[in-house]
Enzyme design. Structure first.
Site, mmCIF file in Angstrom:
data_model
loop_
_atom_site.group_PDB
_atom_site.id
_atom_site.type_symbol
_atom_site.label_atom_id
_atom_site.label_comp_id
_atom_site.label_asym_id
_atom_site.label_seq_id
_atom_site.Cartn_x
_atom_site.Cartn_y
_atom_site.Cartn_z
ATOM 1 N N CYS A 98 -0.307 4.020 2.381
ATOM 2 C CA CYS A 98 -0.020 3.765 3.807
ATOM 3 C C CYS A 98 1.480 3.875 4.096
ATOM 4 O O CYS A 98 1.861 4.418 5.125
ATOM 5 C CB CYS A 98 -0.466 2.363 4.220
ATOM 6 S SG CYS A 98 -1.974 1.789 3.475
ATOM 7 N N ASP A 99 2.324 3.317 3.231
ATOM 8 C CA ASP A 99 3.743 3.144 3.584
ATOM 9 C C ASP A 99 4.718 4.004 2.792
ATOM 10 O O ASP A 99 5.918 3.984 3.066
ATOM 11 C CB ASP A 99 4.139 1.662 3.385
ATOM 12 C CG ASP A 99 3.298 0.739 4.250
ATOM 13 O OD1 ASP A 99 2.865 1.188 5.329
ATOM 14 O OD2 ASP A 99 3.064 -0.415 3.845
ATOM 15 N N CYS A 143 0.841 -1.194 0.000
ATOM 16 C CA CYS A 143 0.000 0.000 0.000
ATOM 17 C C CYS A 143 0.882 1.251 0.000
ATOM 18 O O CYS A 143 1.485 1.592 1.026
ATOM 19 C CB CYS A 143 -0.901 -0.022 1.236
ATOM 20 S SG CYS A 143 -1.864 1.476 1.429
#
Ligand code: NAP
Length: 301
Positions: A134-135, A131
């Protein structure tokens, strides 16, 4: 006792909840991660009717707000099993919580597909990611690779190109499956390199990713990356419900446009269902269809 329990709080599940509530039913949506589902991973959505441009999290929040405004209840829980009991369903969760309903709509979506390369699982969180939203921030200023050729991979590469020093977009064919507009945007980025006709061979580095070995046009090549974002699609995770559904070879719930399953009182909607187009719009459409079918089923009990 609820009328309908919806398993999964993505666009399909939340739309189902909105429709079922508006039909006067008592509805509970159970989501295990984040309301909004997969779309919360999308940095920008520009193809959902009525929104010129919206982030995935904003859209997820709005879908949740709309379902709750209509009266839907929600729980953050992981459903581990469902079982029919007379004319109702018992829904069990990992926390030992359980709920009862007259009908269940399964809108459990799909989880990221893995490359299937050695040490992939072991390196999750140490360079292997699924992701970018997200990261991505963990890799600011560093070189990364994105694997895949669909819209997810193209969007991830665009997002990462804003903060990473270099982005290698590794795809197994010579043309992309994703939208041409995204490909053109990537072509304009000086820090993005397309690595086409390439297959991932191995993750390099001991405890953290320090390179990606690929085979490109028959030759070996090492990409000097510290992060690898895998964006090669999704697969359903319907094992817990297998007793009540037929599944196709890829594991998707066999169901036509009616969203019915072979078990009365169990309906299926969105990406976990066998279908030819998996989009936000088709997920939302399924939510409406499944909800109205469930309402009709309950009214005839
Ligand atoms: P996808 O469209 O199924 O694309 C998956 C990509 O991964 C394909 O290019 C495929 O290659 C490649 N791939 C699959 N298995 C592989 C493997 N084992 N090794 C290497 N490559 C592999 O998946 P997606 O990009 O996640 O998109 C899913 C759906 O969501 C699509 O309908 C997409 O349009 C939609 N979506 C929409 C938005 C939006 O903004 N609205 C954003 C993201 C996604 P091949 O092309 O060779 O098969």
């Amino acid at each position: 006792m609820y009328d309908i329990i919806v398993i999964g709080g993505g666009p399909a599940g939340l739309t189902a909840a909105t429709y079922a509530c508006r039909a006067g039913k008592r509805v509970l949506v159970i989501e295990k991660n984040a309301f909004g589902g997969q779309i919360t991973w999308s940095p920008r959505v520009e193809n959902f009717p009525g929104f010129l441009s919206v982030t995935g999290t904003e859209l997820g929040d709005k879908l949740l707000e709309q379902a709750m405004e209509q009266g839907s209840e929600v729980e953050l829980e992981e459903v581990t099993a469902i079982s029919p009991e007379g004319k109702s369903w018992h829904v069990s969760c990992e926390s030992d919580a359980s709920f009862e309903a007259k009908a269940v709509i399964l809108a459990a979506g799909a989880k990221p597909r893995m490359l299937g390369i050695e040490r992939e699982e072991e390196l999750v969180g140490s360079g292997v990611c699924y992701c970018a939203v997200c990261d991505g921030a963990f890799y600011a200023g560093k070189p990364v690779a994105v694997c895949g050729g669909g819209n997810s991979a193209l969007q991830d590469a665009l997002l990462l190109s804003e903060s990473c020093s270099r982005v290698y977009l590794v795809h197994r064919r010579d043309s992309f499956r994703g939208e041409q507009k995204l490909v053109e945007a990537l072509e304009k980025k000086s820090n993005v390199e397309f690595v086409l006709n390439a297959r991932v061979q191995a993750f390099l580095g001991e405890e953290e990713v320090r390179g990606l070995a690929v085979e490109q046009n028959g030759a070996e090549r090492v990409l000097p990356v510290e992060g690898v974002f895998v964006a090669i699609g999704h697969q359903p995770d319907l094992g817990a419900f297998a007793d009540f559904l037929d599944r196709n070879e890829q594991g998707y719930a066999a169901s036509g446009e009616t969203c019915l399953t072979r078990t009365p009182g169990l309906f299926v909607a969105g990406d976990c269902r066998q279908k030819s187009v998996r989009q936000l719009t088709t997920a939302a459409a399924d939510g409406a269809v499944a909800a109205l079918a469930a309402v009709q089923y309950i009214d005839n009990l």
